[in-house]
Scaffold this motif. Structure first.
Motif, PDB file in Angstrom:
ATOM      1  N   ALA A  98      63.072  66.768  18.064  1.00 30.94           N
ATOM      2  CA  ALA A  98      62.783  68.117  17.577  1.00 30.94           C
ATOM      3  C   ALA A  98      61.628  68.093  16.582  1.00 30.94           C
ATOM      4  N   LEU A  99      61.031  69.250  16.345  1.00 26.31           N
ATOM      5  CA  LEU A  99      60.075  69.389  15.254  1.00 26.31           C
ATOM      6  C   LEU A  99      60.840  69.522  13.949  1.00 26.31           C
ATOM      7  N   MET A 100      60.295  68.976  12.886  1.00 27.72           N
ATOM      8  CA  MET A 100      60.965  69.048  11.594  1.00 27.72           C
ATOM      9  C   MET A 100      59.944  69.281  10.491  1.00 27.72           C
ATOM     10  N   LEU A 101      60.419  69.864   9.395  1.00 25.51           N
ATOM     11  CA  LEU A 101      59.626  70.064   8.179  1.00 25.51           C
ATOM     12  C   LEU A 101      60.259  69.232   7.087  1.00 25.51           C
ATOM     13  N   ARG A 102      59.424  68.423   6.407  1.00 23.96           N
ATOM     14  CA  ARG A 102      59.957  67.539   5.367  1.00 23.96           C
ATOM     15  C   ARG A 102      59.095  67.624   4.119  1.00 23.96           C
TER      16      ARG A 102
END
Length: 383
Positions: A171-175
């Motif tokens: 999945a795409l993720m924001l960190r």
């Protein structure tokens, strides 16, 4: 254009070297160094065509001292300009669409994984974010965003504060930088969530900390997740199209010669002191393996450095098996993270520390150039 470019003597004063710390130059706001003004260029998507590369080489030779540095945020720095040269260079670079005509759009470092392809997630998100940069709040000078949504994350060690990555689940993720995990995001909402997290950073006092990793406020619940970034299966520096630059430096003549290769269409800028050539294999480099070595420009080119760095780093490279960092001062511009061996300039001599950063308390202080070499020549040589 020249009459629109305003030289800012409050930040850069020709003939007098600025020693302001924690400030990043741009094309519109050059910085004074020991060898003249430094002009930084951040091309769109980290890519320059062969013709643009030749133009940059001509500008660097005509208006500067010909030295070009590739930074660890995948930007190019043209060195040795005076005020008249800066104005002329700026006009030329804006006309070639290598510098944005809006100075405000040049302030935020946007780092794009150099293995992007047209239409992939990294390219799509970068295009959308570039169109909406004006919606972001005022952020600290060194604050940056990394877009790393390819099959595997390649920018994990590059300097950035907000990261859009590929999770280990696919999945795409924001960190948020400094946090080991991030939150899943849906395609199309990346820019909205980047903006929301940037707004939170400012509203929660992050500007005082300067960087996300130094900001210890608890993240908002919506930005807290358990996803981990997927690591790359191979380093792009080992790609046959990768052309390493010793300490990130190339001169104008060498850059122009590099573009003469048949089939070369463009150059991708990487944060690993290497250029990624489009359409051709990279020529064999005539320098030794310095990939494990970091060294800033040092004295006399940097006014904050008290020692020359790169001659020592070059001599030490074959003697040290692990990572080596030679820094002109305790800012550690060439490498922010720990290295196995770090030598930091102080009052014309070197402090030595192991498994440390440039600003770490040293194990040995006040070593001369010769004493450093003698110390490491007495140890077993690197394999």
């Amino acid at each position: 254009m020249a009459d629109q470019a305003q030289f800012d003597p409050g930040n850069v004063e020709v003939g007098r070297v600025s020693v302001r710390r924690g400030w990043c130059p741009t094309a519109w706001r050059p910085m004074a160094a020991g060898d003249g003004l430094l002009l930084r260029v951040r091309p769109s998507m980290g890519r320059i065509t062969a013709e643009q590369a030749r133009l940059i080489a001509r500008v660097a030779a005509r208006h500067g001292n010909g030295a070009i540095d590739l930074t660890n945020r995948a930007a190019l720095q043209l060195r040795g300009l005076d005020e008249a040269g800066w104005r002329a260079a700026l006009d030329t670079l804006v006309a070639a669409e290598l510098v944005d005509a809006d100075p405000a759009r040049e302030t935020l470092p946007l780092l794009v994984a150099p293995d992007w392809r047209d239409g992939d997630d990294t390219h799509r998100i970068a295009t959308a974010l570039s169109a909406r940069l004006a919606e972001l709040p005022p952020l600290p000078a060194k604050f940056g965003i990394a877009l790393d949504a390819g099959a595997g994350c390649v920018l994990g060690n590059a300097s950035a504060d907000l990261r859009v990555e590929r999770a280990d689940t696919g999945a795409l993720m924001l960190r948020a930088d400094g946090r080991p995990t991030g939150v899943a995001i849906s395609a199309g909402e990346e820019v909205d969530l980047i903006r929301a997290l940037a707004d939170w950073f400012v509203a929660s006092g992050g500007t005082a900390a300067g960087r996300m990793a130094r900001h210890d406020a608890a993240l908002p619940a919506w930005a807290t997740g358990g996803l981990r970034p997927r690591r790359s299966t191979g380093a792009l520096v080992d790609d046959p199209r990768s052309y390493p630059l010793p300490f990130g430096r190339i001169d104008a003549e060498a850059l122009a010669a590099l573009t003469d290769r048949d089939g070369l269409t463009a150059l991708r800028l990487t944060p690993w002191r290497a250029l990624l050539l489009e359409g051709v294999r990279a020529p064999k480099s005539d320098v030794g393996d310095l990939r494990h070595v970091d060294a800033c420009v040092g004295a006399p080119a940097c006014p904050q450095a008290s020692v020359a760095t790169r001659p020592l780093a070059t001599e030490l490279a074959p003697l040290i098996a692990g990572t080596l960092h030679v820094s002109g001062c305790d800012k550690g511009c060439a490498r922010r993270t720990q290295s196995d061996v770090v030598l930091t300039g102080r009052d014309g001599r070197f402090d030595l520390a192991l498994d440390a950063r440039a600003d770490t308390m040293p194990a040995l202080r006040g070593l001369t150039y010769e004493q450093v070499l003698a110390h490491f020549k007495g140890l077993p040589r690197a394999a």
